[in-house]
Design an enzyme around this catalytic site. Sequence first.
Site, PDB file in Angstrom:
ATOM      1  N   ASP A  59     -31.697  38.224  31.573  1.00 35.91           N
ATOM      2  CA  ASP A  59     -32.334  36.926  31.345  1.00 35.91           C
ATOM      3  C   ASP A  59     -33.849  37.077  31.160  1.00 35.91           C
ATOM      4  O   ASP A  59     -34.457  37.998  31.715  1.00 35.91           O
ATOM      5  CB  ASP A  59     -32.028  36.002  32.543  1.00 35.91           C
ATOM      6  CG  ASP A  59     -32.296  34.540  32.219  1.00 35.91           C
ATOM      7  OD1 ASP A  59     -32.434  34.201  31.034  1.00 35.91           O
ATOM      8  OD2 ASP A  59     -32.370  33.741  33.167  1.00 35.91           O
TER       9      ASP A  59
ATOM     10  N   TRP B 262     -40.273  35.927  27.634  1.00 37.40           N
ATOM     11  CA  TRP B 262     -41.021  37.124  27.211  1.00 37.40           C
ATOM     12  C   TRP B 262     -41.671  36.856  25.856  1.00 37.40           C
ATOM     13  O   TRP B 262     -42.834  37.190  25.638  1.00 37.40           O
ATOM     14  CB  TRP B 262     -40.054  38.305  27.119  1.00 37.40           C
ATOM     15  CG  TRP B 262     -40.668  39.633  26.768  1.00 37.40           C
ATOM     16  CD1 TRP B 262     -41.117  40.585  27.643  1.00 37.40           C
ATOM     17  CD2 TRP B 262     -40.874  40.160  25.443  1.00 37.40           C
ATOM     18  NE1 TRP B 262     -41.586  41.681  26.947  1.00 37.40           N
ATOM     19  CE2 TRP B 262     -41.456  41.445  25.594  1.00 37.40           C
ATOM     20  CE3 TRP B 262     -40.632  39.681  24.156  1.00 37.40           C
ATOM     21  CZ2 TRP B 262     -41.794  42.254  24.511  1.00 37.40           C
ATOM     22  CZ3 TRP B 262     -40.971  40.476  23.075  1.00 37.40           C
ATOM     23  CH2 TRP B 262     -41.541  41.751  23.253  1.00 37.40           C
TER      24      TRP B 262
ATOM     25  N   HIS C   6     -35.191  38.393  21.962  1.00 37.74           N
ATOM     26  CA  HIS C   6     -33.831  38.946  22.007  1.00 37.74           C
ATOM     27  C   HIS C   6     -33.830  40.337  21.386  1.00 37.74           C
ATOM     28  O   HIS C   6     -33.164  41.257  21.871  1.00 37.74           O
ATOM     29  CB  HIS C   6     -32.854  38.035  21.253  1.00 37.74           C
ATOM     30  CG  HIS C   6     -32.713  36.670  21.876  1.00 37.74           C
ATOM     31  ND1 HIS C   6     -32.496  36.489  23.224  1.00 37.74           N
ATOM     32  CD2 HIS C   6     -32.753  35.415  21.340  1.00 37.74           C
ATOM     33  CE1 HIS C   6     -32.410  35.189  23.494  1.00 37.74           C
ATOM     34  NE2 HIS C   6     -32.571  34.518  22.365  1.00 37.74           N
TER      35      HIS C   6
ATOM     36  N   SER D 101     -23.195  33.480  27.056  1.00 30.50           N
ATOM     37  CA  SER D 101     -22.301  32.708  27.929  1.00 30.50           C
ATOM     38  C   SER D 101     -21.635  31.567  27.170  1.00 30.50           C
ATOM     39  O   SER D 101     -22.082  31.185  26.084  1.00 30.50           O
ATOM     40  CB  SER D 101     -23.103  32.132  29.110  1.00 30.50           C
ATOM     41  OG  SER D 101     -23.938  31.078  28.675  1.00 30.50           O
TER      42      SER D 101
ATOM     43  N   GLU E  21     -21.877  28.580  28.014  1.00 33.28           N
ATOM     44  CA  GLU E  21     -22.909  27.533  27.972  1.00 33.28           C
ATOM     45  C   GLU E  21     -23.920  27.796  26.864  1.00 33.28           C
ATOM     46  O   GLU E  21     -24.527  26.859  26.331  1.00 33.28           O
ATOM     47  CB  GLU E  21     -23.625  27.451  29.336  1.00 33.28           C
ATOM     48  CG  GLU E  21     -22.767  26.887  30.466  1.00 33.28           C
ATOM     49  CD  GLU E  21     -21.707  27.849  31.011  1.00 33.28           C
ATOM     50  OE1 GLU E  21     -21.828  29.073  30.770  1.00 33.28           O
ATOM     51  OE2 GLU E  21     -20.751  27.379  31.659  1.00 33.28           O
TER      52      GLU E  21
ATOM     53  N   LEU F  48     -18.953  56.524  30.299  1.00 34.03           N
ATOM     54  CA  LEU F  48     -19.325  55.157  30.692  1.00 34.03           C
ATOM     55  C   LEU F  48     -18.496  54.101  29.949  1.00 34.03           C
ATOM     56  O   LEU F  48     -18.267  54.223  28.750  1.00 34.03           O
ATOM     57  CB  LEU F  48     -20.810  54.931  30.360  1.00 34.03           C
ATOM     58  CG  LEU F  48     -21.339  53.522  30.608  1.00 34.03           C
ATOM     59  CD1 LEU F  48     -21.564  53.269  32.096  1.00 34.03           C
ATOM     60  CD2 LEU F  48     -22.637  53.273  29.847  1.00 34.03           C
TER      61      LEU F  48
HETATM   62  C1  IPE Z   1     -27.354  33.535  31.511  1.00 38.19           C
HETATM   63  O1  IPE Z   1     -28.634  33.215  31.096  1.00 38.19           O
HETATM   64  C2  IPE Z   1     -26.535  33.996  30.346  1.00 38.19           C
HETATM   65  C3  IPE Z   1     -26.913  35.287  29.769  1.00 38.19           C
HETATM   66  C4  IPE Z   1     -27.831  36.085  30.212  1.00 38.19           C
HETATM   67  C5  IPE Z   1     -26.148  35.668  28.626  1.00 38.19           C
HETATM   68  P1  IPE Z   1     -29.044  31.696  30.776  1.00 38.19           P
HETATM   69  O2  IPE Z   1     -30.494  31.741  30.434  1.00 38.19           O
HETATM   70  O3  IPE Z   1     -28.147  31.134  29.756  1.00 38.19           O
HETATM   71  O4  IPE Z   1     -28.779  30.994  32.165  1.00 38.19           O
HETATM   72  P2  IPE Z   1     -29.316  29.621  32.767  1.00 38.19           P
HETATM   73  O5  IPE Z   1     -28.942  28.553  31.801  1.00 38.19           O
HETATM   74  O6  IPE Z   1     -30.789  29.740  32.917  1.00 38.19           O
HETATM   75  O7  IPE Z   1     -28.633  29.494  34.090  1.00 38.19           O
HETATM   76  C1  IPE Z   2     -31.321  35.755  27.946  1.00 37.80           C
HETATM   77  O1  IPE Z   2     -32.587  35.310  27.660  1.00 37.80           O
HETATM   78  C2  IPE Z   2     -30.502  35.972  26.694  1.00 37.80           C
HETATM   79  C3  IPE Z   2     -29.422  34.999  26.485  1.00 37.80           C
HETATM   80  C4  IPE Z   2     -29.083  34.044  27.306  1.00 37.80           C
HETATM   81  C5  IPE Z   2     -28.681  35.118  25.250  1.00 37.80           C
HETATM   82  P1  IPE Z   2     -32.905  33.759  27.469  1.00 37.80           P
HETATM   83  O2  IPE Z   2     -32.789  33.439  26.017  1.00 37.80           O
HETATM   84  O3  IPE Z   2     -32.093  32.939  28.377  1.00 37.80           O
HETATM   85  O4  IPE Z   2     -34.427  33.717  27.906  1.00 37.80           O
HETATM   86  P2  IPE Z   2     -35.151  32.567  28.734  1.00 37.80           P
HETATM   87  O5  IPE Z   2     -34.350  32.345  29.976  1.00 37.80           O
HETATM   88  O6  IPE Z   2     -35.187  31.361  27.855  1.00 37.80           O
HETATM   89  O7  IPE Z   2     -36.510  33.122  29.026  1.00 37.80           O
HETATM   90 MG    MG Z   3     -32.343  32.269  30.275  1.00 39.13          MG
END
Ligand code: IPE
Ligand code: IPE
Ligand code: MG
Length: 271
Positions: A37, A42, A54, A82, A84, A148
């Site tokens: 996350d 970043w 990403h 996810s 979501e 792995l």
């Molecule tokens: C969790 O990160 C899912 C992944 C890292 C793929 P999110 O950024 O989607 O999670 P929430 O919404 O902050 O809980």
């Molecule tokens: C995690 O980084 C990657 C995915 C959930 C795909 P985020 O995109 O959630 O990054 P933040 O949480 O917005 O910083």
């Molecule tokens: Mg996130």
Amino acid sequence: MNKEASTIEKKSRTDNSDLIQQIDFSAIPKHVAIIMDGNGRWARARSIPRIQGHRAGVKAVDEVVTCAMEIGIKVLTLYAFSMENWQRPKEEIRALMYLLKEYIIKKITVMKQKNIRFMAIGRIEELPRDIQSLLKQAEDETRQNDGLILNLALSYGGRTEIVDAVRSILKDLSGERIRIDQVDEALISSRLYTAELPDPDIMIRTSGEQRISNFLPWQSVYTELYFSPIWWPDFRRTEFLEAIINFQKRERRFGLTGEQIKTNKGKEDAF
Ligand code: IPE
Ligand code: IPE
Ligand code: MG
């Protein structure tokens, strides 16, 4: 500092030999799960588009996979997308799918060379068709590898996984292939996407958030949780080794007393 000492210091800073020395190779976690996350934050901190975050995150994946292989971890499960996350802006989803496709195409050969077995868990059937077939190809072509296991959680939701397991059990119940009294924890585990895998020993989440976000809820009931404030693109070899060292200092009790664990008699004394 003499020349030799400064060379050693420089070396240990780049290959983390100081951290490697702290690792107990007799107690390497079998299964490490990571919630990657912080890519968006970043990028925002650099005033660049989220997708660049990403993209930078893929480099962190490479470094962590290499390090996991080096220290002998058996399974690495990475939460990449996810259930979501389907609600994110269409543009971001498209860019993430593009990155995923690029990653798999690039890594199939590398995984074959490095004896990595690739797996994907989640509602894979909800991903774009071209990605589904690439994932299948990566799984098929690395199935024989015994190094792995790199397991990507894609279109993954822990609750959806449980729903899918319940449906599969109900089908067998109504077809009278199993009886109600045969439904137990082991049967449920065997119907999850992770049926073949051991439960995670440690779950790492980067970016300072301290939640599970629907990741492996059934499997993580006794997983050690490790939260790092570092945004995923900056989570590299050093941070990964630090997480493993931290894990190795913990006492996992599984409901027993510390004394039982220390005398290693827990199992016999438990009942
Ligand atoms: C969790 O990160 C899912 C992944 C890292 C793929 P999110 O950024 O989607 O999670 P929430 O919404 O902050 O809980
Ligand atoms: C995690 O980084 C990657 C995915 C959930 C795909 P985020 O995109 O959630 O990054 P933040 O949480 O917005 O910083
Ligand atoms: Mg996130």
